[in-house]
Design a protein around this motif. Structure first.
Motif, short mmCIF file in Angstrom:
data_model
loop_
_atom_site.label_atom_id
_atom_site.label_comp_id
_atom_site.label_asym_id
_atom_site.label_seq_id
_atom_site.Cartn_x
_atom_site.Cartn_y
_atom_site.Cartn_z
N GLN A 254 -2.09 -1.37 4.50
CA GLN A 254 -1.78 -0.70 3.25
C GLN A 254 -0.39 -1.14 2.80
O GLN A 254 0.62 -0.62 3.22
N PRO B 204 3.53 4.34 -5.63
CA PRO B 204 2.35 4.17 -4.77
C PRO B 204 1.48 5.41 -4.73
O PRO B 204 1.97 6.54 -4.82
N TYR C 61 -0.51 7.51 -2.31
CA TYR C 61 -0.59 7.67 -0.87
C TYR C 61 -2.01 7.91 -0.40
O TYR C 61 -2.33 7.72 0.77
N ASN D 228 1.31 -0.77 0.14
CA ASN D 228 2.18 0.17 -0.57
C ASN D 228 2.52 1.40 0.27
O ASN D 228 3.07 2.36 -0.23
#
Length: 359
Positions: free
Chosen positions: A111, A137, A139, A113
């Protein structure tokens, strides 16, 4: 809504999540792009499953609003129902993916970001403020679509009050295209990023409005459509395609129109190949599956459990993709069924109890 009568809606949700899985499964393991480019292009169209979700969401909420006319405090109850339907599972996903990003993502770089968790950004994710911070971003992977849903919910009570026939729905659609065009031109001048532009609610609002159009077309009476307004609509669509600065948004409009026709066809003639117990079941757990399948794919990648056949030929490469798809679907499906039963249904019942209590 009568459950059996609207079984096709759950089935279409099932189709939507299977399309979404198609795009994300291909983002892990051996790439299809070079060996099977035509198949890869077909697979890539799966990301329009999100637009199918948006269309169905708007359509079903309009149906629900119609069935609840005369209910006391209809707007308040709508927000309670939506909050208990969407937010709990989203928060569970937010907690998991935030923990995942702190302890695992930096080491696996899955991931991109999520490598640096910022508390203020987490709080903005909690409050669904991502649309106001386009470069921030998400989450929760795929969380942009949840934020778009929430944004639409905030507008829906006003839409239900003032958009009461097919002609007003067309005016709203024309307005939504205008909003999308102006927003895209202004945004593109400052931040020419196609993906962020595509994720933004002003560029997805017209998709929801198309779902409202489906609702009014289902109740359309002959001669109720203003012909002059229809001509203006065609002109506006032509101008929109000409002025919009990014092809990604035009592709989104084109795909949404195809899905719009698809919903209309299935609602009129419920073909068993689409409307059946399998798709209906998948549709019921589709929200959980949408949030969970990202995590399943991340862990499959981390454990090197994504490639099952050597990609030495086009046939083997495509077969490898389908094996990965089936494995992802089965694991995600089992986990999603559990969360649907013990998280989603639990909080939906709590929402109904609260509405009963405050009556």
């Amino acid at each position: 809504m009568e459950p059996k009568k609207y079984e096709y809606i759950d089935s279409l949700r099932g189709v939507a999540i299977l399309l979404v899985l198609a795009i994300h499964v291909g983002q892990h393991g051996e790439s299809l792009m070079e060996i099977a480019p035509l198949f890869d292009k077909f697979r890539f169209a799966g990301h329009y499953g999100v637009q199918l979700f948006f269309l169905l969401s708007a359509y079903t909420l309009m149906l629900s609003n119609q069935s609840r006319q005369g209910e006391s405090f209809i707007t308040r109850n709508f927000f309670i129902r939506r909050a208990f339907r969407i937010i709990p599972m989203y928060y569970f996903a937010l907690i998991y993916y935030t923990i995942d990003s702190i302890f695992f993502a930096p080491y696996f770089s899955i991931q991109e970001n999520m490598n640096e968790v910022i508390f203020s950004d987490v709080m903005k994710n909690i409050c669904f403020l991502n649309n106001f911070y386009p470069t921030m971003p998400y989450y929760v992977p795929g969380g942009w679509s949840i934020v778009a849903e929430i944004s639409f919910y905030l507008l829906l009570p006003f839409i239900c009050r003032y958009i009461v026939d097919i002609n007003k729905a067309i005016i709203l659609f024309i307005t939504s295209l205008g909003i999308s065009c102006v927003f895209s031109i202004l945004f593109f001048n400052f931040h020419p990023n196609s993906l962020i532009l595509y994720f933004s609610f002003p560029n997805q609002f017209f998709v929801f409005v198309m779902g409202i159009l489906v609702f009014y077309l289902m109740n359309w009476r002959k001669n109720s459509l203003n012909k002059f307004l229809f001509v203006i609509l065609l002109l506006v669509i032509s101008l929109y395609i000409y002025f919009i600065p990014d092809k990604v948004i035009i592709d989104c409009l084109r795909a949404s129109f195809i899905l719009f026709l698809f919903i209309l066809i299935i609602s009129k003639k419920q073909y068993k190949i689409i409307v059946n117990s399998f798709f209906s079941f998948v549709g019921k757990i589709s929200y959980s599956m949408y949030l969970i399948h990202f995590g399943v794919l991340y862990w499959m990648s981390r454990l090197n459990f994504v490639d099952f056949l050597p990609c030495t030929s086009k046939f083997l490469c495509i077969s490898n993709y389908f094996v990965r798809y089936i494995v992802t679907f089965l694991i995600s499906g089992i986990l999603s069924y559990i969360t649907y039963q013990y998280v989603e249904k639990f909080f939906m019942k709590k929402g109904k109890k609260i509405i009963q209590l405050i009556k």
